[in-house]
Design a protein around this motif. Structure first.
Motif, PDB file in Angstrom:
ATOM      1  N   LYS A 120       0.795  -1.224   0.000  1.00 45.80           N
ATOM      2  CA  LYS A 120       0.000   0.000   0.000  1.00 45.80           C
ATOM      3  C   LYS A 120       0.831   1.280   0.000  1.00 45.80           C
ATOM      4  N   ASN A 121       2.146   1.148   0.002  1.00 50.00           N
ATOM      5  CA  ASN A 121       2.977   2.344   0.087  1.00 50.00           C
ATOM      6  C   ASN A 121       2.832   3.205  -1.159  1.00 50.00           C
ATOM      7  N   LEU A 122       2.520   4.468  -0.972  1.00 45.83           N
ATOM      8  CA  LEU A 122       2.272   5.373  -2.096  1.00 45.83           C
ATOM      9  C   LEU A 122       3.564   5.821  -2.771  1.00 45.83           C
ATOM     10  N   SER A 123       4.649   5.866  -2.030  1.00 49.18           N
ATOM     11  CA  SER A 123       5.927   6.246  -2.638  1.00 49.18           C
ATOM     12  C   SER A 123       6.386   5.181  -3.625  1.00 49.18           C
ATOM     13  N   LEU A 124       6.160   3.924  -3.293  1.00 52.00           N
ATOM     14  CA  LEU A 124       6.475   2.843  -4.231  1.00 52.00           C
ATOM     15  C   LEU A 124       5.600   2.941  -5.469  1.00 52.00           C
ATOM     16  N   LYS A 125       4.329   3.244  -5.268  1.00 50.42           N
ATOM     17  CA  LYS A 125       3.427   3.389  -6.405  1.00 50.42           C
ATOM     18  C   LYS A 125       3.845   4.560  -7.293  1.00 50.42           C
ATOM     19  N   ASN A 126       4.340   5.612  -6.674  1.00 49.84           N
ATOM     20  CA  ASN A 126       4.813   6.754  -7.466  1.00 49.84           C
ATOM     21  C   ASN A 126       6.013   6.391  -8.319  1.00 49.84           C
ATOM     22  N   LEU A 127       6.901   5.558  -7.796  1.00 52.41           N
ATOM     23  CA  LEU A 127       8.060   5.130  -8.583  1.00 52.41           C
ATOM     24  C   LEU A 127       7.622   4.287  -9.777  1.00 52.41           C
ATOM     25  N   ILE A 128       6.604   3.454  -9.584  1.00 53.91           N
ATOM     26  CA  ILE A 128       6.062   2.680 -10.700  1.00 53.91           C
ATOM     27  C   ILE A 128       5.472   3.615 -11.755  1.00 53.91           C
ATOM     28  N   LEU A 129       4.749   4.639 -11.285  1.00 49.86           N
ATOM     29  CA  LEU A 129       4.169   5.607 -12.218  1.00 49.86           C
ATOM     30  C   LEU A 129       5.252   6.413 -12.925  1.00 49.86           C
ATOM     31  N   GLN A 130       6.303   6.775 -12.201  1.00 50.17           N
ATOM     32  CA  GLN A 130       7.403   7.515 -12.820  1.00 50.17           C
ATOM     33  C   GLN A 130       8.071   6.677 -13.910  1.00 50.17           C
ATOM     34  N   ARG A 131       8.207   5.394 -13.651  1.00 53.43           N
ATOM     35  CA  ARG A 131       8.798   4.517 -14.671  1.00 53.43           C
ATOM     36  C   ARG A 131       7.899   4.436 -15.899  1.00 53.43           C
ATOM     37  N   SER A 132       6.600   4.350 -15.682  1.00 46.03           N
ATOM     38  CA  SER A 132       5.662   4.311 -16.792  1.00 46.03           C
ATOM     39  C   SER A 132       5.699   5.620 -17.592  1.00 46.03           C
ATOM     40  N   ILE A 133       5.832   6.756 -16.873  1.00 46.16           N
ATOM     41  CA  ILE A 133       5.923   8.050 -17.559  1.00 46.16           C
ATOM     42  C   ILE A 133       7.154   8.090 -18.453  1.00 46.16           C
ATOM     43  N   LYS A 134       8.278   7.612 -17.944  1.00 44.26           N
ATOM     44  CA  LYS A 134       9.508   7.612 -18.740  1.00 44.26           C
ATOM     45  C   LYS A 134       9.338   6.760 -20.004  1.00 44.26           C
ATOM     46  N   LYS A 135       8.663   5.629 -19.864  1.00 50.82           N
ATOM     47  CA  LYS A 135       8.436   4.770 -21.036  1.00 50.82           C
ATOM     48  C   LYS A 135       7.513   5.451 -22.049  1.00 50.82           C
ATOM     49  N   ASN A 136       6.470   6.113 -21.561  1.00 50.87           N
ATOM     50  CA  ASN A 136       5.570   6.822 -22.474  1.00 50.87           C
ATOM     51  C   ASN A 136       6.258   8.001 -23.149  1.00 50.87           C
ATOM     52  N   GLN A 137       7.144   8.665 -22.410  1.00 49.28           N
ATOM     53  CA  GLN A 137       7.922   9.735 -23.028  1.00 49.28           C
ATOM     54  C   GLN A 137       8.843   9.189 -24.104  1.00 49.28           C
ATOM     55  N   ALA A 138       9.413   7.998 -23.842  1.00 51.69           N
ATOM     56  CA  ALA A 138      10.260   7.359 -24.852  1.00 51.69           C
ATOM     57  C   ALA A 138       9.448   7.028 -26.101  1.00 51.69           C
ATOM     58  N   ASN A 139       8.245   6.495 -25.885  1.00 54.63           N
ATOM     59  CA  ASN A 139       7.395   6.144 -27.027  1.00 54.63           C
ATOM     60  C   ASN A 139       6.958   7.388 -27.811  1.00 54.63           C
ATOM     61  N   SER A 140       6.817   8.510 -27.111  1.00 55.01           N
ATOM     62  CA  SER A 140       6.406   9.739 -27.804  1.00 55.01           C
ATOM     63  C   SER A 140       7.496  10.228 -28.755  1.00 55.01           C
ATOM     64  N   PHE A 141       8.760   9.971 -28.420  1.00 50.47           N
ATOM     65  CA  PHE A 141       9.837  10.356 -29.339  1.00 50.47           C
ATOM     66  C   PHE A 141       9.786   9.511 -30.613  1.00 50.47           C
ATOM     67  N   LEU A 142       9.517   8.210 -30.446  1.00 54.40           N
ATOM     68  CA  LEU A 142       9.390   7.358 -31.637  1.00 54.40           C
ATOM     69  C   LEU A 142       8.163   7.740 -32.448  1.00 54.40           C
ATOM     70  N   ALA A 143       7.105   8.169 -31.766  1.00 61.76           N
ATOM     71  CA  ALA A 143       5.863   8.517 -32.462  1.00 61.76           C
ATOM     72  C   ALA A 143       6.035   9.729 -33.374  1.00 61.76           C
ATOM     73  N   GLN A 144       7.040  10.561 -33.064  1.00 69.65           N
ATOM     74  CA  GLN A 144       7.257  11.731 -33.893  1.00 69.65           C
ATOM     75  C   GLN A 144       7.729  11.379 -35.306  1.00 69.65           C
ATOM     76  N   ASN A 145       8.195  10.144 -35.518  1.00 74.37           N
ATOM     77  CA  ASN A 145       8.603   9.688 -36.843  1.00 74.37           C
ATOM     78  C   ASN A 145       7.525   8.863 -37.529  1.00 74.37           C
ATOM     79  N   LYS A 146       6.298   8.906 -36.977  1.00 77.12           N
ATOM     80  CA  LYS A 146       5.180   8.190 -37.573  1.00 77.12           C
ATOM     81  C   LYS A 146       4.254   9.185 -38.264  1.00 77.12           C
ATOM     82  N   PRO A 147       3.491   8.731 -39.271  1.00 78.47           N
ATOM     83  CA  PRO A 147       2.631   9.654 -40.025  1.00 78.47           C
ATOM     84  C   PRO A 147       1.473  10.191 -39.188  1.00 78.47           C
ATOM     85  N   ASN A 148       1.088  11.412 -39.527  1.00 79.56           N
ATOM     86  CA  ASN A 148      -0.036  12.070 -38.885  1.00 79.56           C
ATOM     87  C   ASN A 148      -1.092  12.344 -39.950  1.00 79.56           C
TER      88      ASN A 148
END
Length: 477
Positions: A268-296
């Motif tokens: 139930k620790n919220l700090s641990l949950k925040n670290l999981i969310l931070q990791r997910s944010i970093k992955k989504n930010q990584a995917n957004s860089f790749l998405a910039q080379n995809k058609p719009n």
């Protein structure tokens, strides 16, 4: 003269067992009392209401606004999925006047009012960036809410700690007052014996020195008590004076085993949950860089029109002449950034590396939480034992002091022995005060770390009532 020596013996049990409240009320005010005296409107602060009072903390209010901000940002990102509507007007209206002269032709005049409004609708059918932006906004919103809850729980725990500390300092004052009264009794006895010719001046001086030390110690505890009062007032954001329940009691019991504490705390620790969310944010930010080379791909619809009154580039201007036209354009549009020199690919790798760093931070925090929960649990058990042993020590020290004073009054012991027993009793009381204080702190810490509520009932193995009279469950204070 003999009766003056015997009287302290008769009143000794009363001096030792004197009620602490009466001791405080009988104390003569000195300089420190006058300095610390406050006169203002008094608010009563109950321990159970601390969680509500903490909600007024300014730092917590700031984090509450950040949660609101994150919520609006999430709504902003979601709105990008819907069509956008833009209205534009080039001159509303616009007036053009002028002449066009040429030696080979007639002079042309212009006098005309025009308006050129346009309306454009745009709808992204395929935008690779929108999905990542919305996910990042959702996770930031969750982090903001978790940060608010983390700070709230930390402030509650800190406020409770200061509350316990304030209670403890009051009990310390009671203990020092108790010791001071014993020292006064010892000095009276020494002076009485000196007057009777059966005592020494050395014993009087010794008693006076002990009394001075006790007065100084009492004043130190009063100053500490006032500092604790200011500290508690600050975190609770209280204006004016306040009072609390000054009696020091056990706030509850802990009936949960260590393994359950650790499992619940990590889950139930919220700090641990925040670290999981931070990791997910970093992955989504990584995917957004790749998405910039995809058609719009998006659809646009543009409706433009022109309204005019007057004429332009004519020899004779008819000011009443008017006209209008409009065009409507619908198109399917395609944009694709094919190559950027590897910039987005390297940015992608950078964010993936940051995501891996969050993984190790998670494991490190997990180990630290396990250690903190274990320490709090073991310290709780240690302080349970200290409470029990200190109570026994108080009982034996009280009896030792009584016997020592009896021996001194009949002349078979010295005042030094009485003062030593007196100090032992004061130390025993101080140990009990500290043990209860630390026990309550450990309970609050375990509640904060494990998210398990403190129990009001003390239960043993298999949730059965504990019958052992020496258990923390059955102590008599």
């Amino acid at each position: 003269m003999f009766r003056r020596v015997i009287n302290p013996i008769l009143f000794l049990p009363l001096a030792i067992s004197i009620n602490s409240n009466n001791v405080l009320s009988s104390e003569i005010k000195n300089y420190i009392d006058n300095v610390l005296e406050e006169k203002s409107n008094i608010t009563y602060v109950d321990y159970q209401e601390i969680e509500k009072i903490v909600l007024n903390n300014k730092e917590l209010k700031s984090l509450e606004k950040l949660v609101t901000s994150a919520s609006f940002n999430l709504s902003s990102q979601i709105s990008q999925r819907y069509p956008s509507l833009d209205f534009q007007a080039m001159g509303l209206p616009r007036y053009v006047a002028g002449k066009n002269y040429s030696s080979n032709s007639q002079t042309l005049k212009t006098s005309q009012f025009t308006a050129n409004p346009s309306l454009q609708i745009k709808w992204d059918l395929i935008d690779p960036l929108i999905g990542s932006k919305i996910k990042i906004a959702k996770e930031n919103y969750k982090i903001a809410k978790n940060n608010y809850e983390i700070k709230k729980k930390d402030l509650i725990r800190e406020a409770k700690m200061r509350y316990h500390k304030y209670q403890k300092s009051y009990q310390d004052i009671k203990n020092k007052n108790f010791t001071l009264n014993l020292s006064i009794t010892s000095l009276d006895n020494a002076q009485t014996k000196l007057e009777a010719g059966i005592g020494t001046k050395f014993e009087v001086l010794e008693a006076e020195a002990q009394l001075s030390r006790d007065k100084q110690s009492l004043n130190e505890k009063k100053i500490e008590h006032q500092i604790n009062r200011i500290s508690l007032k600050e975190i609770l954001n209280i204006n004016g004076d306040f009072e609390i329940n000054k009696e020091q009691n056990l706030i509850g019991f802990w009936n949960h085993r260590l393994n359950k504490n650790i499992n619940e705390g990590l889950d139930k620790n919220l700090s641990l949950k925040n670290l999981i969310l931070q990791r997910s944010i970093k992955k989504n930010q990584a995917n957004s860089f790749l998405a910039q080379n995809k058609p719009n791909i998006y659809i646009s619809n543009t409706l433009s029109s022109t309204f005019s009154k007057g004429e332009s580039l004519t020899t004779n201007i008819d000011s009443e002449k008017s006209g209008s036209n409009y065009t409507n354009t619908i198109s399917l549009n395609f944009a694709w950034s094919i190559f950027d020199g590897g910039q987005n690919k390297n940015s992608y790798k950078s964010k993936i590396a940051e995501a891996e760093a969050e993984k190790y931070a998670y494991e490190n925090l997990k180990n630290a939480l396990t250690t903190n929960i274990s320490k709090a649990y073991l310290n709780l058990k240690l302080n349970e034992e200290k409470i029990i042993t200190s109570l026994k020590e108080i009982e034996s020290s009280t009896e030792s002091l009584r016997l020592s004073r009896l021996r001194y009054d009949v002349g078979i012991s010295t005042l030094k022995d009485v003062l030593v027993r007196q100090s032992e009793l004061s130390n025993a009381k101080s140990k009990n005060i500290n043990a209860i204080y630390n026990y309550n702190l450990n309970l609050d810490e375990l509640e904060r770390l494990t998210f398990i509520d403190i129990s009001k009932n003390c239960l043993g193995i298999n949730n059965t009532k504990v019958k052992d009279k020496d258990s923390i469950c059955n102590i008599q204070r």
